[in-house]
Design a protein around this motif. Structure first.
Motif, PDB file in Angstrom:
ATOM      1  N   UNK A  12       5.061 -15.105  -8.109  1.00 51.80           N
ATOM      2  CA  UNK A  12       5.731 -13.801  -8.122  1.00 51.80           C
ATOM      3  C   UNK A  12       7.119 -13.992  -7.519  1.00 51.80           C
ATOM      4  N   UNK A  13       8.142 -13.601  -8.249  1.00 51.46           N
ATOM      5  CA  UNK A  13       9.503 -13.804  -7.749  1.00 51.46           C
ATOM      6  C   UNK A  13      10.309 -12.515  -7.863  1.00 51.46           C
ATOM      7  N   UNK A  64      16.824 -19.048 -10.851  1.00 51.77           N
ATOM      8  CA  UNK A  64      17.460 -17.771 -11.169  1.00 51.77           C
ATOM      9  C   UNK A  64      17.053 -16.673 -10.188  1.00 51.77           C
ATOM     10  N   UNK A  65      15.873 -16.828  -9.568  1.00 52.77           N
ATOM     11  CA  UNK A  65      15.365 -15.776  -8.669  1.00 52.77           C
ATOM     12  C   UNK A  65      15.826 -16.037  -7.233  1.00 52.77           C
ATOM     13  N   UNK A  66      15.476 -15.095  -6.352  1.00 56.59           N
ATOM     14  CA  UNK A  66      15.892 -15.203  -4.949  1.00 56.59           C
ATOM     15  C   UNK A  66      14.705 -15.577  -4.055  1.00 56.59           C
ATOM     16  N   UNK A  67      14.623 -16.844  -3.618  1.00 55.91           N
ATOM     17  CA  UNK A  67      13.490 -17.221  -2.766  1.00 55.91           C
ATOM     18  C   UNK A  67      13.669 -16.723  -1.335  1.00 55.91           C
ATOM     19  N   UNK A  68      14.913 -16.337  -0.981  1.00 58.56           N
ATOM     20  CA  UNK A  68      15.195 -15.974   0.410  1.00 58.56           C
ATOM     21  C   UNK A  68      14.744 -14.573   0.784  1.00 58.56           C
ATOM     22  N   UNK A  69      14.437 -13.726  -0.213  1.00 61.14           N
ATOM     23  CA  UNK A  69      14.037 -12.356   0.126  1.00 61.14           C
ATOM     24  C   UNK A  69      12.514 -12.281   0.254  1.00 61.14           C
ATOM     25  N   UNK A 127       7.173 -13.525  -2.407  1.00 58.96           N
ATOM     26  CA  UNK A 127       6.250 -13.756  -1.292  1.00 58.96           C
ATOM     27  C   UNK A 127       6.164 -15.219  -0.839  1.00 58.96           C
ATOM     28  N   UNK A 128       6.271 -16.183  -1.807  1.00 59.51           N
ATOM     29  CA  UNK A 128       6.162 -17.586  -1.389  1.00 59.51           C
ATOM     30  C   UNK A 128       7.513 -18.297  -1.422  1.00 59.51           C
ATOM     31  N   UNK A 129       8.580 -17.482  -1.351  1.00 63.74           N
ATOM     32  CA  UNK A 129       9.926 -18.044  -1.404  1.00 63.74           C
ATOM     33  C   UNK A 129      10.202 -19.014  -0.265  1.00 63.74           C
ATOM     34  N   UNK A 130       9.623 -18.701   0.876  1.00 68.14           N
ATOM     35  CA  UNK A 130       9.834 -19.540   2.049  1.00 68.14           C
ATOM     36  C   UNK A 130       9.349 -20.976   1.793  1.00 68.14           C
ATOM     37  N   UNK A 131       8.201 -21.087   1.090  1.00 69.72           N
ATOM     38  CA  UNK A 131       7.673 -22.426   0.798  1.00 69.72           C
ATOM     39  C   UNK A 131       8.636 -23.202  -0.109  1.00 69.72           C
ATOM     40  N   UNK A 132       9.285 -22.479  -1.009  1.00 74.18           N
ATOM     41  CA  UNK A 132      10.211 -23.140  -1.941  1.00 74.18           C
ATOM     42  C   UNK A 132      11.420 -23.672  -1.156  1.00 74.18           C
TER      43      UNK A 132
END
Ligand code: XMP
Length: 535
Positions: free
Chosen positions: A127-128, A168-173, A177-182
């Motif tokens: 989910x991004x 293309x998506x924002x992992x920092x927001x 939900x798993x943006x931090x892992x990226x």
């Protein structure tokens, strides 16, 4: 060190926070930074998003040395497009701009494990959060697709040899939900950064020993700066930041800290009295309340433009604050004490990073009201005890300082107050309606036990009249729009899904109790593309 190059995205400082949360030191510099002029050699580079399009004539351009330095690069949104632009791919405007949730299908390459590293630990769909109007239409040479969404076939790409990654998506927001892992995969696995850096505020501890030692150290630091007889002035608003900062000041120097609360006429119902009695009677802070509501309201007469309202309120605030500070200064000197030398500000860490960022291309969405201008006029030196902290840490600080939960978990309230929540002209009558409706709304949210679940809620007064019927009479009255959002960083937000029974109760109370309103609507827009405030 990770170098973050800021192209003016609303989310750039969140990237800094995410990287630092891994114990990896990073610095954010303007995207125009020349690589040869860096005073350090980064282990990796992150390119932020931007309000620009890469094909704009005046688009900010990255130093091409970024791609020849031989370190991994991660491009986020505009960053991905900038990588593409520099490597022979194409970027076009999307036929459908994409804002909000999307599902990214991860594409693995068993025979090219290097490109899989960004999504290590992920299988299937992620989910991004998307926020873009442009996307790739042609893959740059020698890149592989590592993720796609339904509308973006090149939503994540990578170059194996050069270690270039683009998403293309924002992992920092937090809405990814798993943006931090990226981000963790990039800094830890791909850039091989050490994770031994700590900024004081990331040390979490049971019983909060970090916050306790922070308080001791900060009080000591304030005492050293101000000295035994220095005097400090500062504005308080009733919000958590200024109250926590004021309480620290009170602990450090007692009555030599002079707090000023300016009543601008557009605060919440009974706000001034409540804040006054709490800060003055309970926290024993040396507080002056200045009722300048007439001045503010007369200057707001006839004004409907939100940015004009912000400017008027900001400038009038500075004027009133300065006058009062000057008065206090005079009285202090008369009683044989020193002149006021310092100004307390409740600046938080995100404001500190934002102020170093690349301001040029950053789109001004709303001019947020702050008291920065005071400094130049008053020649006061700044004290910012919260400048290393994020909001959640300020709340922890408030807890250790024994401030009540009601205050600590208070929803943020904009400096220009109800004036930007009244969508037409701000008159005393409109203020009264907006205040009364907001008061009922928040009261019912609290009664339902939902206040802490919601990050921010308020009632906006729309400048339109609708027809209704009350008793046997036709009415022609105004509309209240209710807004409630869930968010942790206020950069992205989802509308809050209220149980309908609660909305029903709120609506019927507002219509019955607030004269001048015959309709209540609920706002179901996420941020982006909407903002939290209507104005
Ligand atoms: P937006 O509406 O930009 O709001 O999504 C994000 C957060 O900022 C607050 N906000 C303001 N705060 N002065 C402030 O002190 C302002 O002019 C202002 N405008 C928006 C808003 O309430 C939300 O918490």
């Amino acid at each position: 060190t990770i170098l973050i190059l800021d192209f003016g995205s609303q989310y750039s400082h969140l990237i800094t926070r995410r990287v630092r949360e891994f114990g990896v030191y990073c610095e954010m510099l303007p995207c125009t930074q020349r690589i040869k002029e860096l005073h350090f050699r980064p282990k990796g580079i992150i390119l932020s998003g931007s309000p620009y399009s890469v094909y704009d004539e005046d688009a900010p351009r990255v130093d091409p040395d970024v791609f020849t330095l031989g370190v991994p690069v991660l491009g986020i949104c505009y960053g991905l497009q900038e990588i593409t632009w520099n490597h022979g791919g194409s970027v076009v405007a999307c036929s459908h701009r994409e804002y909000g949730h999307a599902m990214l299908s991860v594409i693995k390459h068993a025979d090219h494990p290097v490109v899989d590293r960004l999504f290590d630990g992920f299988d299937g769909d992620i989910e991004v959060w998307m926020s873009h109007g442009d996307q790739l239409s042609k893959l740059p040479t020698n890149f592989r697709i590592i993720g796609r969404t339904q509308t973006a076939p090149y939503a994540a790409i990578a170059h194996e040899e050069k270690l270039l990654f683009g998403i293309q998506f924002h992992p920092e927001v937090t809405h990814t939900p798993r943006g931090k892992e990226i981000i963790g995969n990039f800094v830890k696995t791909i850039c091989e950064c050490k994770t031994d850096w700590t900024m004081a505020c990331y040390k979490l501890g049971v019983g909060d020993p970090f916050i306790e030692s922070f308080i001791d150290k900060e009080i000591e630091r304030i005492r050293q700066i101000v000295g035994k007889d220095g005097e400090v002035v500062g504005a308080v608003s009733g919000g958590v930041d200024s109250t926590v900062a004021a309480k620290l000041m009170k602990e450090a120097i007692g009555d030599r800290f002079h707090a000023i609360l300016v009543d601008n006429g557009v605060m919440r119902l009974n706000e001034c009295t409540t804040v006054n009695s709490y800060l003055h009677s309970h926290l024993k802070i040396n507080l002056r309340v200045v009722d300048a509501s007439d001045k503010f309201l007369s200057r707001l007469k006839g004004v409907t433009d939100p940015e004009k309202k912000r400017k008027i309120i900001g400038n009038t605030f500075i004027e009133v604050f300065e006058e009062e500070a000057a008065r206090i200064d005079k009285e202090t000197r008369k009683s044989g004490r020193k002149s006021i030398e310092y100004l307390l500000q409740g600046t938080l860490y995100p404001d500190v990073i934002e102020s170093v960022s690349f301001k040029g291309p950053s789109a001004v969405i709303k001019t947020h009201h702050n008291v920065g201008g005071l400094l130049q006029d008053m020649k006061l030196k700044l004290i910012e005890p919260l400048r290393e902290l994020f909001k959640d840490e300020v709340r922890r600080l408030g807890k250790v300082l024994s401030l009540p939960d009601d205050l600590i978990y208070r929803h943020p309230f904009p400096g220009p107050g109800i004036a930007i929540r009244i969508l037409g002209e701000v008159t005393p009558e409109q203020v009264a309606i907006a205040r009364a409706a907001d008061h009922i709304y928040i009261e019912e949210i609290k009664k339902a036990g939902l206040y802490r679940e919601i990050a921010q809620a308020y009632a906006a007064l729309l400048p339109v009249k609708a027809v209704g019927v009350m008793g046997d009479k036709r009415t022609y009255e105004q509309v209240i729009a209710l807004r409630a959002v869930e968010t942790t960083d206020f950069m992205t937000a989802d509308w809050y899904d209220f149980p309908h029974t609660i909305l029903k109760k709120i609506s019927s109370r507002i219509i019955n109790e607030v004269k001048g309103v015959n309709r209540v609507v609920y706002d179901i827009s996420s941020k982006p593309p909407a903002t939290i405030e209507w104005y």
